[in-house]
Design a protein around this motif. Structure first.
Motif, PDB file in Angstrom:
ATOM      1  N   ALA A 190       0.716  -1.035  -0.087  1.00  0.00           N
ATOM      2  CA  ALA A 190       0.053  -0.089  -0.036  1.00  0.00           C
ATOM      3  C   ALA A 190       0.896   1.411   0.019  1.00  0.00           C
ATOM      4  CB  ALA A 190      -0.959   0.090   1.149  1.00  0.00           C
ATOM      5  N   VAL A 191       2.201   1.218   0.298  1.00  0.00           N
ATOM      6  CA  VAL A 191       2.908   2.353   0.575  1.00  0.00           C
ATOM      7  C   VAL A 191       4.019   2.347  -0.501  1.00  0.00           C
ATOM      8  CG1 VAL A 191       2.431   3.144   2.665  1.00  0.00           C
ATOM      9  CG2 VAL A 191       4.331   1.520   2.425  1.00  0.00           C
ATOM     10  N   GLY A 192       3.872   1.218  -1.689  1.00  0.00           N
ATOM     11  CA  GLY A 192       5.009   1.232  -2.804  1.00  0.00           C
ATOM     12  C   GLY A 192       6.264   0.421  -2.270  1.00  0.00           C
ATOM     13  N   ALA A 193       6.063  -0.269  -0.930  1.00  0.00           N
ATOM     14  CA  ALA A 193       7.303  -0.793  -0.457  1.00  0.00           C
ATOM     15  C   ALA A 193       7.391  -2.370  -1.081  1.00  0.00           C
ATOM     16  CB  ALA A 193       7.365  -0.863   0.921  1.00  0.00           C
ATOM     17  N   ILE A 194       8.466  -3.068  -0.817  1.00  0.00           N
ATOM     18  CA  ILE A 194       8.432  -4.619  -1.320  1.00  0.00           C
ATOM     19  C   ILE A 194       8.637  -5.372   0.036  1.00  0.00           C
ATOM     20  CG2 ILE A 194       9.925  -6.190  -2.811  1.00  0.00           C
ATOM     21  CD1 ILE A 194      10.893  -3.396  -4.058  1.00  0.00           C
ATOM     22  N   PRO A 195       7.604  -6.070   0.337  1.00  0.00           N
ATOM     23  CA  PRO A 195       7.643  -6.995   1.201  1.00  0.00           C
ATOM     24  C   PRO A 195       8.198  -8.173   0.864  1.00  0.00           C
ATOM     25  CG  PRO A 195       5.198  -6.895   0.515  1.00  0.00           C
ATOM     26  CD  PRO A 195       6.236  -6.039  -0.354  1.00  0.00           C
ATOM     27  N   VAL A 196       8.968  -8.704   1.953  1.00  0.00           N
ATOM     28  CA  VAL A 196       9.828 -10.092   1.827  1.00  0.00           C
ATOM     29  C   VAL A 196       9.477 -11.073   2.974  1.00  0.00           C
ATOM     30  CG1 VAL A 196      11.929 -11.145   1.129  1.00  0.00           C
ATOM     31  CG2 VAL A 196      11.782  -8.680   0.614  1.00  0.00           C
ATOM     32  N   LYS A 197       8.746 -11.963   2.732  1.00  0.00           N
ATOM     33  CA  LYS A 197       8.605 -12.836   3.806  1.00  0.00           C
ATOM     34  C   LYS A 197       9.540 -13.737   4.190  1.00  0.00           C
ATOM     35  CE  LYS A 197       3.621 -13.540   2.639  1.00  0.00           C
ATOM     36  NZ  LYS A 197       2.395 -14.141   1.916  1.00  0.00           N
ATOM     37  N   LYS A 198      10.262 -13.642   5.379  1.00  0.00           N
ATOM     38  CA  LYS A 198      11.492 -14.353   5.776  1.00  0.00           C
ATOM     39  C   LYS A 198      11.346 -14.791   7.402  1.00  0.00           C
ATOM     40  CE  LYS A 198      14.226 -14.144   2.217  1.00  0.00           C
ATOM     41  NZ  LYS A 198      14.671 -15.162   1.435  1.00  0.00           N
ATOM     42  N   PRO A 199      11.655 -15.973   7.635  1.00  0.00           N
ATOM     43  CA  PRO A 199      11.800 -16.341   9.129  1.00  0.00           C
ATOM     44  C   PRO A 199      12.599 -15.283   9.920  1.00  0.00           C
ATOM     45  CG  PRO A 199      12.865 -17.896   7.779  1.00  0.00           C
ATOM     46  CD  PRO A 199      12.495 -16.918   7.095  1.00  0.00           C
ATOM     47  N   PHE A 200      12.003 -15.472  11.264  1.00  0.00           N
ATOM     48  CA  PHE A 200      12.554 -14.588  12.251  1.00  0.00           C
ATOM     49  C   PHE A 200      14.165 -14.795  12.370  1.00  0.00           C
ATOM     50  CE2 PHE A 200      13.267 -13.255  16.796  1.00  0.00           C
ATOM     51  CZ  PHE A 200      12.868 -11.874  16.674  1.00  0.00           C
ATOM     52  N   SER A 201      14.670 -15.944  12.120  1.00  0.00           N
ATOM     53  CA  SER A 201      16.017 -16.478  12.476  1.00  0.00           C
ATOM     54  C   SER A 201      17.153 -15.773  11.231  1.00  0.00           C
ATOM     55  CB  SER A 201      16.164 -17.898  12.442  1.00  0.00           C
ATOM     56  OG  SER A 201      15.816 -18.385  11.241  1.00  0.00           O
ATOM     57  N   GLU A 202      16.453 -15.494  10.450  1.00  0.00           N
ATOM     58  CA  GLU A 202      17.394 -14.581   9.273  1.00  0.00           C
ATOM     59  C   GLU A 202      17.291 -13.098   9.245  1.00  0.00           C
ATOM     60  OE1 GLU A 202      16.119 -16.620   5.271  1.00  0.00           O
ATOM     61  OE2 GLU A 202      16.235 -18.565   6.220  1.00  0.00           O
ATOM     62  N   VAL A 203      16.659 -12.556  10.041  1.00  0.00           N
ATOM     63  CA  VAL A 203      16.517 -11.165   9.910  1.00  0.00           C
ATOM     64  C   VAL A 203      17.521 -10.342  10.134  1.00  0.00           C
ATOM     65  CG1 VAL A 203      15.056  -9.033  10.772  1.00  0.00           C
ATOM     66  CG2 VAL A 203      13.859 -11.292  10.567  1.00  0.00           C
ATOM     67  N   PHE A 204      18.359 -10.645  11.141  1.00  0.00           N
ATOM     68  CA  PHE A 204      19.567  -9.964  11.532  1.00  0.00           C
ATOM     69  C   PHE A 204      20.496  -9.927  10.390  1.00  0.00           C
ATOM     70  CE2 PHE A 204      23.820  -9.342  13.112  1.00  0.00           C
ATOM     71  CZ  PHE A 204      23.697  -7.952  13.694  1.00  0.00           C
ATOM     72  N   THR A 205      20.651 -10.949   9.790  1.00  0.00           N
ATOM     73  CA  THR A 205      21.783 -11.297   8.517  1.00  0.00           C
ATOM     74  C   THR A 205      21.378 -10.491   7.327  1.00  0.00           C
ATOM     75  OG1 THR A 205      22.446 -13.021   9.644  1.00  0.00           O
ATOM     76  CG2 THR A 205      23.035 -12.940   7.358  1.00  0.00           C
ATOM     77  N   LEU A 206      19.820 -10.538   7.181  1.00  0.00           N
ATOM     78  CA  LEU A 206      19.301  -9.821   6.186  1.00  0.00           C
ATOM     79  C   LEU A 206      19.486  -8.152   6.222  1.00  0.00           C
ATOM     80  CD1 LEU A 206      16.124 -11.882   5.434  1.00  0.00           C
ATOM     81  CD2 LEU A 206      17.863 -11.797   3.775  1.00  0.00           C
ATOM     82  N   LEU A 207      19.273  -7.947   7.282  1.00  0.00           N
ATOM     83  CA  LEU A 207      19.369  -6.342   7.487  1.00  0.00           C
ATOM     84  C   LEU A 207      21.063  -5.944   7.689  1.00  0.00           C
ATOM     85  CD1 LEU A 207      16.982  -6.046  10.644  1.00  0.00           C
ATOM     86  CD2 LEU A 207      16.562  -5.141   8.319  1.00  0.00           C
TER      87      LEU A 207
END
Ligand code: LMR
Length: 328
Positions: A181-198
């Protein structure tokens, strides 16, 4: 003779089993994806303590934090296979089992945690605990974490600031629609991967509670956190019908009381951590707080609230009305 000894041993083991003498305690597993020093982590440890105190020698509860045993992608499947007996996924992670719980992901639905609590404890909220019974999942209670904030590697003040950015989201179509709705790109990922992705900048931002942002150190790899309070991140403690109904009635009552007490403690910790972890992040100076004026925040509301209409049929208008009514 050996035959006689063997016969005696057999008789002894039958006696022992029937009087439950040398029987090993039954192992119960509680698996979750967050750190121990969180509302859910502390709730699970309290549950373990109470069960082992009240049913000594009969049950041991082993708690597995940090996606050690099962993660977002398999904890509910593992529950139904009886490889784990209790899990407490966020309400955003039950989509495969029911569409009804999507209500909790609707952006800007609840004004604060008190409203969330009123709705959960209402007749409508309690009904949702049974929304997965036909799938073999039994809801035993809600547990709080808190309201979600946006974080990114740029200040997000207005919806246009999110345009074109990638955000990690939980596996929820409502949350996906919220970012669309705000033109962003949502990416579904498990919680355990978030730190590394960021950290690797594979994604630009995420949304989470102060507790998760602090305990997982997301604030160390995000330059800005917008205090948006745009949605809720809470949990449902669930078991499988097979395991839960298979417990002897008197034991099940002890489990339920212990769980209710552990949840009460978890909720108290959630309220405390929401303030403490927020302050700890501010004090760290690793990440800068973005405060929204009422006019700024209204722009986010205007952009994201149309998401409600898209899911109204699946969730039910009566449910949404009941949730809105909990705000006052
Ligand atoms: C998330 O995936 O961001 C949260 O649901 C993690 C949790 O269990 O709090």
């Amino acid at each position: 003779s050996i035959a006689k000894l063997a016969k005696l041993a057999t008789i002894a083991s039958i006696l022992a089993a029937s009087f439950n003498v040398f029987a090993e305690p039954v192992e119960i597993k509680f698996s979750h994806v967050v750190a121990e020093n969180t509302p859910k982590g502390q709730m699970a440890l309290k549950f373990k303590e109470l069960i082992e105190q009240r049913l000594p020698g009969e049950y041991v509860v082993n708690v597995f934090p940090n996606s050690q045993l099962f993660g977002d992608n398999n904890e509910l499947a593992a529950l139904l296979l009886n490889d784990v007996q209790f899990v407490a996924p966020s309400l955003s992670k039950f989509e495969r089992y029911t569409k009804k719980l999507q209500i909790f992901d609707l952006p800007f639905l609840f004004e604060d945690m008190a409203a969330v609590d009123r709705f959960q404890q209402s007749e409508s909220g309690q009904k949702l605990l049974n929304s997965m019974n036909r799938k073999g999942v039994v809801g035993l209670g809600y547990l709080h974490n808190g309201m979600k904030q946006f974080s990114a590697n740029d200040p997000l003040t207005l919806p246009k600031d999110a345009n074109g950015k990638k955000f990690r989201i939980m596996a929820s179509d409502v949350i996906a629609a919220q970012f669309d709705a705000v033109g962003a790109i949502p990416v579904k990922k498990p919680f355990s991967e978030v730190f590394t992705l960021l950290q690797t900048r594979a994604i630009d931002g995420q949304e989470n509670t102060w507790s998760n942002t602090y305990s997982m150190k997301f604030y160390e790899v995000q330059s800005h956190i917008t205090e948006s309070n745009h949605g809720v991140l809470d949990y449902m403690v669930v078991s499988s019908n097979t395991f839960w109904k298979g417990l002897p009635a008197d034991k099940r009552a002890v489990f339920k009381t212990a769980l209710d007490e552990a949840i009460a403690l978890g909720n108290k910790i959630a309220a405390e951590k929401d303030n403490e972890d927020r302050q700890a992040i501010i004090d760290s100076k690793r990440s800068q707080l973005v405060t929204l004026t009422q006019a700024d925040r209204q722009q986010w509301v205007n952009a994201m609230k149309p998401v409600w209409a898209k899911f109204e049929d699946q969730i039910g208008k009566d449910m949404i009305d009941a949730a809105v009514a909990a705000n006052t």
